[in-house]
Design an enzyme around this catalytic site. Structure first.
Site, short mmCIF file in Angstrom:
data_model
loop_
_atom_site.label_atom_id
_atom_site.label_comp_id
_atom_site.label_asym_id
_atom_site.label_seq_id
_atom_site.Cartn_x
_atom_site.Cartn_y
_atom_site.Cartn_z
N GLY A 178 0.83 -1.21 0.00
CA GLY A 178 0.00 0.00 0.00
C GLY A 178 0.85 1.24 0.00
O GLY A 178 0.52 2.25 0.63
N ALA A 179 1.97 1.19 -0.75
CA ALA A 179 2.94 2.28 -0.72
C ALA A 179 2.79 3.26 -1.87
O ALA A 179 3.64 4.14 -2.06
CB ALA A 179 4.36 1.71 -0.72
N ILE A 181 -0.07 6.93 3.93
CA ILE A 181 0.88 6.61 5.01
C ILE A 181 1.88 5.53 4.58
O ILE A 181 2.99 5.49 5.11
CB ILE A 181 0.16 6.19 6.30
CG1 ILE A 181 -0.68 4.92 6.11
CG2 ILE A 181 -0.71 7.34 6.81
CD1 ILE A 181 -1.31 4.42 7.42
N GLY A 182 1.53 4.69 3.63
CA GLY A 182 2.47 3.70 3.15
C GLY A 182 3.64 4.35 2.43
O GLY A 182 4.81 4.00 2.67
N TYR A 191 -15.72 -3.31 6.44
CA TYR A 191 -14.37 -2.81 6.66
C TYR A 191 -13.95 -3.04 8.12
O TYR A 191 -12.83 -3.52 8.39
CB TYR A 191 -14.31 -1.31 6.33
CG TYR A 191 -13.04 -0.62 6.77
CD1 TYR A 191 -11.88 -0.74 6.02
CD2 TYR A 191 -13.02 0.15 7.93
CE1 TYR A 191 -10.71 -0.11 6.42
CE2 TYR A 191 -11.86 0.78 8.33
CZ TYR A 191 -10.71 0.65 7.58
OH TYR A 191 -9.56 1.28 7.98
#
Length: 283
Positions: free
Chosen positions: A18-19, A23-24, A166
């Protein structure tokens, strides 16, 4: 200029999922600046490319809504490294429950839990090879809204809405964290889950209702910045495989944050691990 004393991550190899942004991406950049060898993966090649360039690596593009992509990603990581000091499972989001992934699963379940479960298991040998290693799972205070039903993980027999599905997936992140802590301790693998806070990033873009809020001016008053959101993940990475964090859930920097009462249910910790193995084809 980075001073030698800032190289708190020197010698450590990190994979951040998730980069592509948020935040990743921030965690990847900071950890690389502090001396780590960082590998980054995300589903958007265009967004991931500048992040990969910033940390000095080639991008690893993978869509977590496809198990085939996750398996291919694991193969590419294994080609690059023989050991991993940290796997940061940060990929995720909130998705419309009315849709299904290419593998036929409810997307909140697959992207937030099943895909990182599969990836981490496939990279278990690399984590064990490090001698002492750490898995960080990005969870959420939304876990309080979750409810895990082992024989209905895909919400096929009960109605749900996006944010409840979620929340259930974020509860699974904590249960998975405790599963790792119990099963892989002899391999030197430590795991922790963390709620980064209500970050004002692109979170929720795949859910119409939540995306509407995150695109509105109201989010300025209810969210924190991306660097603030990444800070707890970075702190855990710098702390490394400390046995005292093993199996713990952090609400930002505070250990033992607010948890769903199912989060310590041993039958669910074991059952989710076993059922997930079946669903991703590891059984």
């Amino acid at each position: 200029m980075t001073h030698e004393t800032d190289q708190t991550m020197a010698g450590r190899t990190v994979l951040v999922t998730g980069a592509s942004d948020g935040i990743g991406a921030e965690a990847a950049r900071v950890l690389a600046a502090r001396g780590a060898t960082v590998h980054v993966t995300g589903r958007s090649a265009d967004k991931l490319r500048p992040v990969a360039e910033a940390v000095g690596t080639d991008p690893l593009v993978a869509d977590f809504s496809r198990f085939e992509d996750v398996r291919r990603l694991a193969d590419r990581v294994r080609e690059r490294v023989t050991s991993l000091d940290i796997v940061m499972n940060n990929a995720g989001g909130m998705f419309a429950t009315s849709t299904r992934t290419a593998d036929g699963h409810e997307p909140n379940l697959q992207v937030n839990h099943l895909a990182p479960y599969l990836l981490t298991n496939l990279l278990h040998p690399q984590l064990a090879a490090a001698g002492r290693s750490l898995v960080v799972n990005t969870s959420s205070v939304g876990n309080l809204m979750g409810r895990v039903v082992l024989d209905d993980l895909d919400h096929e027999h009960r109605r749900t809405v996006d944010f409840l599905a979620y929340g259930t997936a974020k509860l699974m992140n904590i249960l998975f964290t405790r599963g790792i802590a119990q099963r892989w301790a002899d391999d030197g693998v430590v795991s922790a889950a963390v709620h980064p806070g209500p970050v004002g990033s692109s979170f929720g873009r795949d859910s119409w209702l939540v995306g509407l809020f995150y695109r509105s001016p109201l989010r300025r008053f209810a969210t924190i910045s991306v660097p603030d959101g990444a800070a707890p993940l970075i702190a855990l990475a710098e702390r490394g495989p400390d046995p005292q964090v093993n199996g713990r859930y952090f609400s930002r920097f505070k250990v033992d944050g607010l948890e769903n009462r199912q989060a310590h249910d041993q039958a669910l910790i074991d059952g989710l691990w076993e059922r997930s193995a079946e669903l991703v084809g590891l059984a």
